[in-house]
Design an enzyme around this catalytic site. Structure first.
Site, PDB file in Angstrom:
ATOM      1  N   SER A 129       0.808  -1.224   0.000  1.00 39.99           N
ATOM      2  CA  SER A 129       0.000   0.000   0.000  1.00 39.99           C
ATOM      3  C   SER A 129       0.836   1.266   0.000  1.00 39.99           C
ATOM      4  O   SER A 129       1.907   1.328   0.626  1.00 39.99           O
ATOM      5  CB  SER A 129      -0.879  -0.011   1.257  1.00 39.99           C
ATOM      6  OG  SER A 129      -1.424   1.263   1.499  1.00 39.99           O
ATOM      7  N   GLU A 131       0.150   3.625   1.766  1.00 40.51           N
ATOM      8  CA  GLU A 131       0.225   4.017   3.183  1.00 40.51           C
ATOM      9  C   GLU A 131       1.620   3.765   3.743  1.00 40.51           C
ATOM     10  O   GLU A 131       2.004   4.343   4.753  1.00 40.51           O
ATOM     11  CB  GLU A 131      -0.789   3.227   4.001  1.00 40.51           C
ATOM     12  CG  GLU A 131      -2.156   3.851   4.088  1.00 40.51           C
ATOM     13  CD  GLU A 131      -2.194   5.133   4.916  1.00 40.51           C
ATOM     14  OE1 GLU A 131      -1.737   5.113   6.066  1.00 40.51           O
ATOM     15  OE2 GLU A 131      -2.671   6.145   4.395  1.00 40.51           O
ATOM     16  N   TYR A 152      -1.661   0.187  10.630  1.00 39.26           N
ATOM     17  CA  TYR A 152      -1.915  -0.449   9.332  1.00 39.26           C
ATOM     18  C   TYR A 152      -0.691  -0.290   8.425  1.00 39.26           C
ATOM     19  O   TYR A 152      -0.203  -1.265   7.831  1.00 39.26           O
ATOM     20  CB  TYR A 152      -3.146   0.180   8.674  1.00 39.26           C
ATOM     21  CG  TYR A 152      -3.337  -0.214   7.226  1.00 39.26           C
ATOM     22  CD1 TYR A 152      -3.917  -1.424   6.879  1.00 39.26           C
ATOM     23  CD2 TYR A 152      -2.907   0.635   6.183  1.00 39.26           C
ATOM     24  CE1 TYR A 152      -4.079  -1.794   5.539  1.00 39.26           C
ATOM     25  CE2 TYR A 152      -3.070   0.282   4.861  1.00 39.26           C
ATOM     26  CZ  TYR A 152      -3.649  -0.933   4.542  1.00 39.26           C
ATOM     27  OH  TYR A 152      -3.792  -1.290   3.222  1.00 39.26           O
TER      28      TYR A 152
HETATM   29  P1  NAP Z   1     -11.352  -4.715   1.758  1.00 46.77           P
HETATM   30  O1  NAP Z   1     -12.523  -4.427   0.874  1.00 46.77           O
HETATM   31  O2  NAP Z   1     -11.340  -4.210   3.149  1.00 46.77           O
HETATM   32  O3  NAP Z   1     -11.194  -6.320   1.781  1.00 46.77           O
HETATM   33  C1  NAP Z   1     -10.375  -6.949   2.727  1.00 46.77           C
HETATM   34  C2  NAP Z   1     -10.593  -8.450   2.603  1.00 46.77           C
HETATM   35  O4  NAP Z   1      -9.774  -9.110   3.579  1.00 46.77           O
HETATM   36  C3  NAP Z   1     -12.041  -8.906   2.891  1.00 46.77           C
HETATM   37  O5  NAP Z   1     -12.362  -9.949   2.030  1.00 46.77           O
HETATM   38  C4  NAP Z   1     -11.943  -9.400   4.330  1.00 46.77           C
HETATM   39  O6  NAP Z   1     -12.932 -10.354   4.663  1.00 46.77           O
HETATM   40  C5  NAP Z   1     -10.573 -10.061   4.283  1.00 46.77           C
HETATM   41  N1  NAP Z   1     -10.010 -10.321   5.590  1.00 46.77           N
HETATM   42  C6  NAP Z   1      -9.808  -9.456   6.613  1.00 46.77           C
HETATM   43  N2  NAP Z   1      -9.240 -10.084   7.659  1.00 46.77           N
HETATM   44  C7  NAP Z   1      -9.086 -11.384   7.279  1.00 46.77           C
HETATM   45  C8  NAP Z   1      -8.580 -12.540   7.928  1.00 46.77           C
HETATM   46  N3  NAP Z   1      -8.111 -12.490   9.175  1.00 46.77           N
HETATM   47  N4  NAP Z   1      -8.566 -13.711   7.245  1.00 46.77           N
HETATM   48  C9  NAP Z   1      -9.057 -13.780   5.977  1.00 46.77           C
HETATM   49  N5  NAP Z   1      -9.560 -12.718   5.328  1.00 46.77           N
HETATM   50  C10 NAP Z   1      -9.573 -11.546   5.972  1.00 46.77           C
HETATM   51  O7  NAP Z   1     -10.008  -4.227   1.073  1.00 46.77           O
HETATM   52  P2  NAP Z   1      -9.701  -3.894  -0.477  1.00 46.77           P
HETATM   53  O8  NAP Z   1      -9.935  -2.451  -0.709  1.00 46.77           O
HETATM   54  O9  NAP Z   1     -10.345  -4.903  -1.343  1.00 46.77           O
HETATM   55  O10 NAP Z   1      -8.113  -4.083  -0.497  1.00 46.77           O
HETATM   56  C11 NAP Z   1      -7.538  -5.369  -0.777  1.00 46.77           C
HETATM   57  C12 NAP Z   1      -6.127  -5.410  -0.222  1.00 46.77           C
HETATM   58  O11 NAP Z   1      -5.356  -4.369  -0.810  1.00 46.77           O
HETATM   59  C13 NAP Z   1      -6.025  -5.174   1.282  1.00 46.77           C
HETATM   60  O12 NAP Z   1      -4.936  -5.931   1.756  1.00 46.77           O
HETATM   61  C14 NAP Z   1      -5.710  -3.700   1.405  1.00 46.77           C
HETATM   62  O13 NAP Z   1      -5.034  -3.431   2.608  1.00 46.77           O
HETATM   63  C15 NAP Z   1      -4.838  -3.508   0.194  1.00 46.77           C
HETATM   64  N6  NAP Z   1      -4.823  -2.173  -0.412  1.00 46.77           N
HETATM   65  C16 NAP Z   1      -5.999  -1.571  -0.730  1.00 46.77           C
HETATM   66  C17 NAP Z   1      -5.976  -0.324  -1.342  1.00 46.77           C
HETATM   67  C18 NAP Z   1      -7.251   0.377  -1.737  1.00 46.77           C
HETATM   68  O14 NAP Z   1      -7.192   1.592  -1.989  1.00 46.77           O
HETATM   69  N7  NAP Z   1      -8.384  -0.316  -1.832  1.00 46.77           N
HETATM   70  C19 NAP Z   1      -4.750   0.285  -1.630  1.00 46.77           C
HETATM   71  C20 NAP Z   1      -3.572  -0.388  -1.305  1.00 46.77           C
HETATM   72  C21 NAP Z   1      -3.620  -1.617  -0.701  1.00 46.77           C
HETATM   73  P3  NAP Z   1     -14.396  -9.909   5.218  1.00 46.77           P
HETATM   74  O15 NAP Z   1     -15.231  -9.646   3.994  1.00 46.77           O
HETATM   75  O16 NAP Z   1     -14.823 -11.100   5.990  1.00 46.77           O
HETATM   76  O17 NAP Z   1     -14.189  -8.683   6.049  1.00 46.77           O
HETATM   77  N1  GDD Z   2     -12.437   7.022   6.263  1.00 50.19           N
HETATM   78  C1  GDD Z   2     -12.554   8.359   6.435  1.00 50.19           C
HETATM   79  N2  GDD Z   2     -13.692   8.848   7.019  1.00 50.19           N
HETATM   80  N3  GDD Z   2     -11.558   9.162   6.017  1.00 50.19           N
HETATM   81  C2  GDD Z   2     -11.720  10.502   6.172  1.00 50.19           C
HETATM   82  C3  GDD Z   2     -12.860  11.062   6.753  1.00 50.19           C
HETATM   83  C4  GDD Z   2     -13.897  10.189   7.210  1.00 50.19           C
HETATM   84  O1  GDD Z   2     -14.924  10.611   7.728  1.00 50.19           O
HETATM   85  N4  GDD Z   2     -12.729  12.414   6.749  1.00 50.19           N
HETATM   86  C5  GDD Z   2     -11.558  12.688   6.190  1.00 50.19           C
HETATM   87  N5  GDD Z   2     -10.927  11.533   5.839  1.00 50.19           N
HETATM   88  C6  GDD Z   2      -9.598  11.433   5.235  1.00 50.19           C
HETATM   89  C7  GDD Z   2      -8.635  10.539   6.012  1.00 50.19           C
HETATM   90  O2  GDD Z   2      -8.091  11.223   7.142  1.00 50.19           O
HETATM   91  C8  GDD Z   2      -7.610  10.234   4.926  1.00 50.19           C
HETATM   92  O3  GDD Z   2      -6.651  11.266   4.862  1.00 50.19           O
HETATM   93  C9  GDD Z   2      -8.427  10.266   3.625  1.00 50.19           C
HETATM   94  O4  GDD Z   2      -9.699  10.848   3.965  1.00 50.19           O
HETATM   95  C10 GDD Z   2      -8.659   8.891   3.005  1.00 50.19           C
HETATM   96  O5  GDD Z   2      -9.164   8.023   3.993  1.00 50.19           O
HETATM   97  P1  GDD Z   2      -9.710   6.559   3.623  1.00 50.19           P
HETATM   98  O6  GDD Z   2     -10.709   6.653   2.539  1.00 50.19           O
HETATM   99  O7  GDD Z   2     -10.117   5.916   4.907  1.00 50.19           O
HETATM  100  O8  GDD Z   2      -8.446   5.842   2.970  1.00 50.19           O
HETATM  101  P2  GDD Z   2      -6.916   5.773   3.409  1.00 50.19           P
HETATM  102  O9  GDD Z   2      -6.151   6.610   2.434  1.00 50.19           O
HETATM  103  O10 GDD Z   2      -6.733   6.056   4.840  1.00 50.19           O
HETATM  104  O11 GDD Z   2      -6.590   4.224   3.195  1.00 50.19           O
HETATM  105  C11 GDD Z   2      -7.022   3.558   1.998  1.00 50.19           C
HETATM  106  O12 GDD Z   2      -6.019   3.654   1.027  1.00 50.19           O
HETATM  107  C12 GDD Z   2      -4.790   2.983   1.351  1.00 50.19           C
HETATM  108  C13 GDD Z   2      -3.834   3.216   0.185  1.00 50.19           C
HETATM  109  O13 GDD Z   2      -3.227   4.467   0.305  1.00 50.19           O
HETATM  110  C14 GDD Z   2      -7.331   2.112   2.398  1.00 50.19           C
HETATM  111  O14 GDD Z   2      -7.948   1.473   1.295  1.00 50.19           O
HETATM  112  C15 GDD Z   2      -6.067   1.354   2.745  1.00 50.19           C
HETATM  113  O15 GDD Z   2      -6.391  -0.046   2.919  1.00 50.19           O
HETATM  114  C16 GDD Z   2      -5.086   1.508   1.569  1.00 50.19           C
HETATM  115  O16 GDD Z   2      -3.902   0.807   1.825  1.00 50.19           O
END
Ligand code: NAP
Ligand code: GDD
Length: 323
Positions: A129, A131, A152
């Site tokens: 990520s 992050e 995280y």
């Molecule tokens: P998500 O919608 O939160 O999905 C997370 C998945 O992990 C869900 O299927 C969840 O199952 C499963 N999970 C959580 N804890 C588990 C455990 N202990 N054992 C088995 N499965 C478990 O996340 P996403 O947005 O699809 O992201 C996919 C991956 O990419 C994650 O690793 C995330 O950190 C990473 N990532 C995401 C982003 C982004 O912007 N979306 C960016 C960079 C990296 P449940 O349905 O049961 O909760």
């Molecule tokens: N969730 C959330 N809720 N975020 C908020 C809010 C709120 O009410 N208000 C402001 N934010 C700001 C957060 O402080 C952050 O700076 C930004 O919105 C994005 O927050 P999220 O959408 O929760 O995503 P993230 O950037 O923290 O994390 C996501 O992206 C990562 C990749 O950079 C997640 O998908 C992570 O799993 C992923 O790795």
């Protein structure tokens, strides 16, 4: 025919990746956690195409349970393993640091070790990520300094280094995709983009009065999840294992997201958005902008959905139930 195994298949990315691989003829096995309610709704669309649905097989398991992983790998012997499972919410990770590390950091290690224990020669993808970059100024690329700002982010750094270490130590085809934020109509409802687009639809329909948010100044490089699973697959099927940054190269603030999302339905965001301190993080990541030039040059990957189209797609999807 190739066999893939996806942890986190019930999540946003897992569902898009499963569709992507099934469409390419793969047999797809997915790991699902036991829950008191159904968590596989994102996979429902797959069952509308019986020829693809019969190649999708779900298994109960958990990345905090290494034994279940070893047993499944020994039985299935997948060609490709995509480790997407994680406690993926940054704010929640401050409240559940230990559980986050267990699933997000040690979970990746368990998957890698289970592959070794079962002597399965699979290609491995780790969902790393942006992050991990935390406070490192943009643009961020594969050699930028890792300075995570949350439990995280810290956990993802561990999993990233574990992936690189297994590649170097055991000659595994293990790759780490450093993906910047990617969204879709399937995005979890507590991430900021989906929280905003759901609120826009509810406010327009007269079902909600205000939207409470934290930091509006944070800037993110937001892309479309469907594009990003293509990048995962390109990394796993490349000639050589390597880690890549994946993102659009364009960042916007949370405020700009609000402006566009409310504007899409003709509303002025400033009338509806209120500040709530509870959504402010103990340590914030201010600015993420991907330099994904290596992925473009070496994988031929480029995003297809721009920011305005992404916002419109998500708002329209959230308006649909009110029509
Ligand atoms: P998500 O919608 O939160 O999905 C997370 C998945 O992990 C869900 O299927 C969840 O199952 C499963 N999970 C959580 N804890 C588990 C455990 N202990 N054992 C088995 N499965 C478990 O996340 P996403 O947005 O699809 O992201 C996919 C991956 O990419 C994650 O690793 C995330 O950190 C990473 N990532 C995401 C982003 C982004 O912007 N979306 C960016 C960079 C990296 P449940 O349905 O049961 O909760
Ligand atoms: N969730 C959330 N809720 N975020 C908020 C809010 C709120 O009410 N208000 C402001 N934010 C700001 C957060 O402080 C952050 O700076 C930004 O919105 C994005 O927050 P999220 O959408 O929760 O995503 P993230 O950037 O923290 O994390 C996501 O992206 C990562 C990749 O950079 C997640 O998908 C992570 O799993 C992923 O790795």
């Amino acid at each position: 025919m190739r066999t893939a195994f996806i942890t986190g298949i019930s999540g946003q990315d897992g569902s898009y990746l499963a569709e992507f691989l099934l469409a390419r003829g793969y047999t797809v096995h997915g790991l699902v956690r036991r829950s008191s309610s159904v968590t596989t709704w994102r996979l429902d669309g797959i069952y509308e195409a019986p020829q693809e649905a019969e190649r999708l097989i779900l298994h109960y398991g958990d990345v905090t349970d290494g034994v279940s992983l070893s047993r499944l790998f020994a039985e299935i012997r997948p060609d490709e393993v995509y480790n997407l499972a994680a406690q993926s919410h940054v704010m929640v990770s401050f409240q559940l640091p230990e559980a986050t590390a267990d699933a997000t950091a040690l979970g990746a290690l368990r998957v890698l070790e289970a592959l070794r224990a079962a002597s399965v020669d699979a290609r491995f993808y780790q969902a790393s990520s942006s992050e991990m970059f935390g406070s490192t100024p943009p643009p961020q690329n594969e050699i930028s300094r890792l300075h995570p700002r949350s439990p995280y982010g810290v956990s993802k750094v561990f999993a990233h280094h574990a992936t690189v270490n297994y590649r170097e130590a055991y000659d595994m085809f293990a790759v780490s995709g450093i993906l910047f934020n990617h969204e879709s109509p399937r995005r979890g409802e507590t991430f900021v983009t989906r929280k905003i687009t759901r609120a826009v639809a509810a406010i327009e329909a007269g079902r909600q009065e205000h939207l409470y948010l934290g930091n509006l100044d944070a800037r993110r490089d937001w892309g479309f999840a469907g594009d990003y699973v293509d990048a995962m697959w390109r990394m796993v099927t490349a000639d050589e294992p390597a880690d890549f940054v994946i993102g659009t190269g364009v960042a916007h603030s949370v405020r700009e997201f609000c402006e566009l999302a409310f504007g899409h339905v003709g509303l002025d965001w400033e009338r509806y958005v209120r500040h709530d301190d509870r959504y402010e993080r103990p340590a914030e990541v201010e600015n993420l902008v991907a330099d994904a030039s290596a992925a473009e040059a070496q994988l031929g990957w480029t995003p297809t959905v721009d920011f305005a189209s992404l916002v419109a797609m998500m708002v329209e999807a959230d308006r649909a139930p009110y029509r």
